[in-house]
Design an enzyme around this catalytic site. Sequence first.
Site, PDB file in Angstrom:
ATOM      1  N   GLY A 194      -1.354  -1.113   2.934  1.00  0.00           N
ATOM      2  CA  GLY A 194      -1.854   0.099   2.269  1.00  0.00           C
ATOM      3  C   GLY A 194      -3.136   0.591   2.928  1.00  0.00           C
ATOM      4  N   ASP A 195      -3.968  -0.347   3.354  1.00  0.00           N
ATOM      5  CA  ASP A 195      -5.224   0.040   4.016  1.00  0.00           C
ATOM      6  C   ASP A 195      -4.934   0.694   5.364  1.00  0.00           C
ATOM      7  OD1 ASP A 195      -6.653  -1.031   1.876  1.00  0.00           O
ATOM      8  OD2 ASP A 195      -6.665  -3.023   2.778  1.00  0.00           O
TER       9      ASP A 195
END
Length: 296
Positions: free
Chosen positions: A234-235
């Site tokens: 997600g990062d």
Amino acid sequence: MSSRIVVVGSINMDLVTVVDTFPIPGETRIGSDFKTVTGGKGANQAVAAARLGAEVTMIGCVGDDAFGIQSLQVLEREGIVTDHVKQIKGVETGIAAITVSGGENQIVVVPGANSYVTPEYIKEKEQVIKDSDIVLIQLEIPIATVEAVALIANRYQTKIIVNPAPIQALPAFLLETVDYITPNEHEVKQLDVPLCKGEMVITKGEEGVSIKAKEGNIAIPAHRVQVVDTTGAGDTFNGALAVALCEGKSIVEASQFAVAASALSVLKFGAQAGMPTLQEVEEFINDKAEKGKGRQ
Ligand code: RIB
């Protein structure tokens, strides 16, 4: 000129255990591996954007311990400007206790020095936010700080991406003013979606992303890859999205680019190890396009 991105967020040391099956409460299990690697949603997003060629400045806090020193060294090695990362005396750097099993993870974060990223500290950094094209922020620092950043970003028309992770109640002002919000499929259930005025990109893991844009809802499928560890996927998505938006790509094009970057990020163990370079993402996208043509 390359994209100028400022990341305001957490810097953690990740203490990662690998186990065949997640333990249930009260159970002890024997793990197969343990590693200490740098992480934190803020630091991870900064590394992702820097590897993709952006000029990245990190605003955050670490403790004056070994984890803090190591985290700073890694950020510097990635070419990230760390002048605005403060070392707090007598305080421990944030940590994340992570258990990985079958590519999935469970995470408990202890914020430590990340709690010192206060609204007062942010006010000292107004110029950095003003001078950036995009500010990228998550929720592992105090929510009052997230609001302070949004206020400054609004004042100077610096675009702002809020990655609402880990999810918590968000003030209406934030939802109404941020340009982009990027919850995952669980986080979105706890958001007051009708209040969000900006564009929303919902990340759904293996199912790709769905975009709620002004033009309507658009789905982008994920790429099928051999998953080793999803920590930091997600990062990577958020860092890549910021880079692509800075380059003037539309929200759909930027999400396609970010989906490709996050597919590559899960091929290696640890949040930052698998984050790809720009060249790697471009080769991956071209390769997929070639294979797609072959199937026509
Ligand atoms: O998103 C992954 C990150 O969440 C980890 O690196 C951990 O530090 C937690 O912040």
